[in-house]
Design a protein around this motif. Structure first.
Motif, PDB file in Angstrom:
ATOM      1  N   ALA A 109       0.810  -1.214   0.000  1.00 28.44           N
ATOM      2  CA  ALA A 109       0.000   0.000   0.000  1.00 28.44           C
ATOM      3  C   ALA A 109       0.844   1.266   0.000  1.00 28.44           C
ATOM      4  O   ALA A 109       0.427   2.292  -0.528  1.00 28.44           O
ATOM      5  CB  ALA A 109      -0.939   0.019   1.205  1.00 28.44           C
ATOM      6  N   THR A 110       2.039   1.199   0.593  1.00 25.85           N
ATOM      7  CA  THR A 110       2.888   2.375   0.755  1.00 25.85           C
ATOM      8  C   THR A 110       4.312   2.044   0.336  1.00 25.85           C
ATOM      9  O   THR A 110       4.815   0.953   0.620  1.00 25.85           O
ATOM     10  CB  THR A 110       2.886   2.850   2.224  1.00 25.85           C
ATOM     11  OG1 THR A 110       1.545   3.139   2.622  1.00 25.85           O
ATOM     12  CG2 THR A 110       3.736   4.098   2.400  1.00 25.85           C
ATOM     13  N   PHE A 111       4.961   3.013  -0.326  1.00 27.93           N
ATOM     14  CA  PHE A 111       6.363   2.859  -0.702  1.00 27.93           C
ATOM     15  C   PHE A 111       7.198   3.672   0.273  1.00 27.93           C
ATOM     16  O   PHE A 111       6.967   4.869   0.451  1.00 27.93           O
ATOM     17  CB  PHE A 111       6.593   3.358  -2.130  1.00 27.93           C
ATOM     18  CG  PHE A 111       7.962   3.047  -2.671  1.00 27.93           C
ATOM     19  CD1 PHE A 111       8.185   1.893  -3.399  1.00 27.93           C
ATOM     20  CD2 PHE A 111       9.028   3.909  -2.445  1.00 27.93           C
ATOM     21  CE1 PHE A 111       9.445   1.595  -3.898  1.00 27.93           C
ATOM     22  CE2 PHE A 111      10.289   3.627  -2.934  1.00 27.93           C
ATOM     23  CZ  PHE A 111      10.501   2.461  -3.665  1.00 27.93           C
ATOM     24  N   ALA A 112       8.176   3.036   0.922  1.00 31.89           N
ATOM     25  CA  ALA A 112       9.040   3.700   1.893  1.00 31.89           C
ATOM     26  C   ALA A 112      10.448   3.813   1.320  1.00 31.89           C
ATOM     27  O   ALA A 112      11.080   2.800   0.991  1.00 31.89           O
ATOM     28  CB  ALA A 112       9.068   2.928   3.211  1.00 31.89           C
ATOM     29  N   VAL A 113      10.948   5.036   1.200  1.00 29.50           N
ATOM     30  CA  VAL A 113      12.262   5.287   0.614  1.00 29.50           C
ATOM     31  C   VAL A 113      13.358   4.809   1.562  1.00 29.50           C
ATOM     32  O   VAL A 113      13.328   5.091   2.764  1.00 29.50           O
ATOM     33  CB  VAL A 113      12.437   6.790   0.322  1.00 29.50           C
ATOM     34  CG1 VAL A 113      13.846   7.086  -0.170  1.00 29.50           C
ATOM     35  CG2 VAL A 113      11.409   7.253  -0.694  1.00 29.50           C
ATOM     36  N   THR A 114      14.339   4.085   1.015  1.00 30.87           N
ATOM     37  CA  THR A 114      15.473   3.620   1.818  1.00 30.87           C
ATOM     38  C   THR A 114      16.810   4.116   1.284  1.00 30.87           C
ATOM     39  O   THR A 114      17.820   4.011   1.971  1.00 30.87           O
ATOM     40  CB  THR A 114      15.511   2.081   1.875  1.00 30.87           C
ATOM     41  OG1 THR A 114      15.596   1.563   0.539  1.00 30.87           O
ATOM     42  CG2 THR A 114      14.268   1.527   2.560  1.00 30.87           C
ATOM     43  N   GLU A 115      16.826   4.642   0.060  1.00 30.60           N
ATOM     44  CA  GLU A 115      18.053   5.160  -0.542  1.00 30.60           C
ATOM     45  C   GLU A 115      17.727   6.457  -1.275  1.00 30.60           C
ATOM     46  O   GLU A 115      16.563   6.749  -1.559  1.00 30.60           O
ATOM     47  CB  GLU A 115      18.652   4.150  -1.536  1.00 30.60           C
ATOM     48  CG  GLU A 115      18.997   2.799  -0.948  1.00 30.60           C
ATOM     49  CD  GLU A 115      19.538   1.842  -1.996  1.00 30.60           C
ATOM     50  OE1 GLU A 115      20.107   2.323  -3.009  1.00 30.60           O
ATOM     51  OE2 GLU A 115      19.383   0.622  -1.819  1.00 30.60           O
ATOM     52  N   ASP A 116      18.764   7.227  -1.582  1.00 26.76           N
ATOM     53  CA  ASP A 116      18.550   8.470  -2.319  1.00 26.76           C
ATOM     54  C   ASP A 116      17.986   8.162  -3.706  1.00 26.76           C
ATOM     55  O   ASP A 116      18.485   7.267  -4.404  1.00 26.76           O
ATOM     56  CB  ASP A 116      19.863   9.237  -2.470  1.00 26.76           C
ATOM     57  CG  ASP A 116      20.380   9.778  -1.145  1.00 26.76           C
ATOM     58  OD1 ASP A 116      19.559   9.937  -0.223  1.00 26.76           O
ATOM     59  OD2 ASP A 116      21.593  10.034  -1.048  1.00 26.76           O
ATOM     60  N   PRO A 117      16.960   8.898  -4.131  1.00 27.73           N
ATOM     61  CA  PRO A 117      16.423   8.688  -5.478  1.00 27.73           C
ATOM     62  C   PRO A 117      17.388   9.223  -6.530  1.00 27.73           C
ATOM     63  O   PRO A 117      18.242  10.063  -6.246  1.00 27.73           O
ATOM     64  CB  PRO A 117      15.120   9.493  -5.457  1.00 27.73           C
ATOM     65  CG  PRO A 117      15.381  10.585  -4.464  1.00 27.73           C
ATOM     66  CD  PRO A 117      16.252   9.969  -3.406  1.00 27.73           C
ATOM     67  N   VAL A 118      17.230   8.733  -7.741  1.00 31.84           N
ATOM     68  CA  VAL A 118      18.056   9.178  -8.864  1.00 31.84           C
ATOM     69  C   VAL A 118      17.131   9.755  -9.926  1.00 31.84           C
ATOM     70  O   VAL A 118      16.198   9.071 -10.370  1.00 31.84           O
ATOM     71  CB  VAL A 118      18.867   8.012  -9.463  1.00 31.84           C
ATOM     72  CG1 VAL A 118      19.710   8.495 -10.641  1.00 31.84           C
ATOM     73  CG2 VAL A 118      19.744   7.363  -8.399  1.00 31.84           C
ATOM     74  N   PRO A 119      17.335  11.007 -10.352  1.00 29.76           N
ATOM     75  CA  PRO A 119      16.514  11.538 -11.445  1.00 29.76           C
ATOM     76  C   PRO A 119      16.608  10.625 -12.663  1.00 29.76           C
ATOM     77  O   PRO A 119      17.698  10.130 -12.999  1.00 29.76           O
ATOM     78  CB  PRO A 119      17.138  12.912 -11.722  1.00 29.76           C
ATOM     79  CG  PRO A 119      17.793  13.293 -10.427  1.00 29.76           C
ATOM     80  CD  PRO A 119      18.296  12.001  -9.847  1.00 29.76           C
ATOM     81  N   LEU A 120      15.471  10.395 -13.316  1.00 30.78           N
ATOM     82  CA  LEU A 120      15.482   9.469 -14.448  1.00 30.78           C
ATOM     83  C   LEU A 120      16.420   9.927 -15.555  1.00 30.78           C
ATOM     84  O   LEU A 120      16.976   9.097 -16.284  1.00 30.78           O
ATOM     85  CB  LEU A 120      14.064   9.298 -14.996  1.00 30.78           C
ATOM     86  CG  LEU A 120      13.133   8.383 -14.203  1.00 30.78           C
ATOM     87  CD1 LEU A 120      11.820   8.185 -14.948  1.00 30.78           C
ATOM     88  CD2 LEU A 120      13.787   7.039 -13.916  1.00 30.78           C
ATOM     89  N   ALA A 121      16.616  11.244 -15.680  1.00 31.23           N
ATOM     90  CA  ALA A 121      17.527  11.744 -16.709  1.00 31.23           C
ATOM     91  C   ALA A 121      18.961  11.292 -16.463  1.00 31.23           C
ATOM     92  O   ALA A 121      19.779  11.264 -17.391  1.00 31.23           O
ATOM     93  CB  ALA A 121      17.465  13.267 -16.763  1.00 31.23           C
ATOM     94  N   LEU A 122      19.269  10.920 -15.214  1.00 32.90           N
ATOM     95  CA  LEU A 122      20.625  10.507 -14.857  1.00 32.90           C
ATOM     96  C   LEU A 122      20.711   9.022 -14.521  1.00 32.90           C
ATOM     97  O   LEU A 122      21.798   8.526 -14.201  1.00 32.90           O
ATOM     98  CB  LEU A 122      21.118  11.319 -13.641  1.00 32.90           C
ATOM     99  CG  LEU A 122      21.068  12.840 -13.771  1.00 32.90           C
ATOM    100  CD1 LEU A 122      21.511  13.486 -12.461  1.00 32.90           C
ATOM    101  CD2 LEU A 122      21.937  13.311 -14.928  1.00 32.90           C
ATOM    102  N   TYR A 123      19.602   8.320 -14.603  1.00 28.56           N
ATOM    103  CA  TYR A 123      19.558   6.928 -14.157  1.00 28.56           C
ATOM    104  C   TYR A 123      19.972   5.991 -15.282  1.00 28.56           C
ATOM    105  O   TYR A 123      19.490   6.093 -16.410  1.00 28.56           O
ATOM    106  CB  TYR A 123      18.149   6.579 -13.686  1.00 28.56           C
ATOM    107  CG  TYR A 123      18.009   5.179 -13.133  1.00 28.56           C
ATOM    108  CD1 TYR A 123      18.798   4.744 -12.081  1.00 28.56           C
ATOM    109  CD2 TYR A 123      17.062   4.300 -13.664  1.00 28.56           C
ATOM    110  CE1 TYR A 123      18.662   3.468 -11.560  1.00 28.56           C
ATOM    111  CE2 TYR A 123      16.909   3.026 -13.142  1.00 28.56           C
ATOM    112  CZ  TYR A 123      17.717   2.615 -12.092  1.00 28.56           C
ATOM    113  OH  TYR A 123      17.576   1.341 -11.581  1.00 28.56           O
ATOM    114  N   ASP A 124      20.867   5.088 -14.964  1.00 28.16           N
ATOM    115  CA  ASP A 124      21.348   4.096 -15.926  1.00 28.16           C
ATOM    116  C   ASP A 124      21.042   2.712 -15.367  1.00 28.16           C
ATOM    117  O   ASP A 124      21.874   2.120 -14.675  1.00 28.16           O
ATOM    118  CB  ASP A 124      22.850   4.265 -16.161  1.00 28.16           C
ATOM    119  CG  ASP A 124      23.376   3.328 -17.244  1.00 28.16           C
ATOM    120  OD1 ASP A 124      22.555   2.800 -18.022  1.00 28.16           O
ATOM    121  OD2 ASP A 124      24.604   3.127 -17.304  1.00 28.16           O
ATOM    122  N   PRO A 125      19.853   2.198 -15.628  1.00 24.35           N
ATOM    123  CA  PRO A 125      19.479   0.909 -15.039  1.00 24.35           C
ATOM    124  C   PRO A 125      20.284  -0.229 -15.640  1.00 24.35           C
ATOM    125  O   PRO A 125      20.746  -0.165 -16.781  1.00 24.35           O
ATOM    126  CB  PRO A 125      17.994   0.778 -15.392  1.00 24.35           C
ATOM    127  CG  PRO A 125      17.850   1.577 -16.646  1.00 24.35           C
ATOM    128  CD  PRO A 125      18.806   2.733 -16.506  1.00 24.35           C
TER     129      PRO A 125
END
Length: 205
Positions: A109-125
């Motif tokens: 039901a809820t998403f809990a952040v555990t790490e710093d997010p990465v802007p998608l423009a900079l994200y390399d999955p």
């Protein structure tokens, strides 16, 4: 796209409706509805829009986004979010938003952040193997008409949160928040194997 919570009676009503639908397969009588959105056992990553309206809780939008300014979307609450630590974001008309890869836990039901997010423009999955059900050599046997009929039921009458759905290569692909296997098992029981292909928007890290 808004999270729907089905009480047991409502879930039963949905299944009764399905049982009378011509698009149902042979297993509808024995199908047990899964949790609306199963919890993930560990850390997951999702790619989407985080949006906050005024002082409301920020939301993680993994489904459709209305092409307006500011954008419009709904999704589960994302806790532990701190806009002050985010450089790449936009604000207009009391709405703040941005697109990110977010890492955390999902309890259904809820998403809990555990790490710093990465802007998608900079994200390399990391590259993942393509879904084998998209391979023409593994084409499903359902017709477009059959898949359209199933899609109508899946996206309106089932106790499952569906973010996206589309038909391709003889399958109906359905994206949910997270599947622990119970959603795929449910669809396989209702429609038979190799008809509905379930994919998760939240992926284990």
């Amino acid at each position: 796209m808004t999270l729907r919570r089905f009480a047991p009676a409502a879930a039963g009503a949905a299944l009764l409706l399905l049982a009378g639908c011509a698009s149902m397969g042979p297993g509808e009588q024995s199908a047990v509805p899964p949790a609306v959105s199963p919890a993930a056992p560990g850390t997951v990553v999702g790619q989407g829009t985080v949006l906050q309206i005024g002082d409301d809780a920020p939301q993680l939008c993994l489904g459709a986004i209305a092409e307006s300014y500011p954008p419009q979307c709904t999704g589960p609450e994302i806790v532990g979010w701190n806009w002050d630590a985010i450089d790449i974001k936009e604000t207009a008309n009391d709405v703040t938003w941005g697109t990110f890869a977010v890492f955390g836990t999902w309890d259904g039901a809820t998403f809990a952040v555990t790490e710093d997010p990465v802007p998608l423009a900079l994200y390399d999955p990391m590259m993942s193997d393509p879904d084998p059900r998209l391979d023409p050599e593994n084409a499903g046997e359902s017709s477009d008409a059959e898949l359209r009929a199933i899609q109508e039921v899946v996206t309106t009458d089932l106790p499952v949160d569906v973010l996206f759905s589309f038909s391709e290569n003889g399958y109906l692909f359905v994206t949910v928040y997270y599947d622990d296997g119970s959603i795929q098992e449910f669809f396989d029981t209702v429609y038979g194997p190799d008809v509905v292909a379930v994919q998760s928007a939240l992926v284990a890290v």
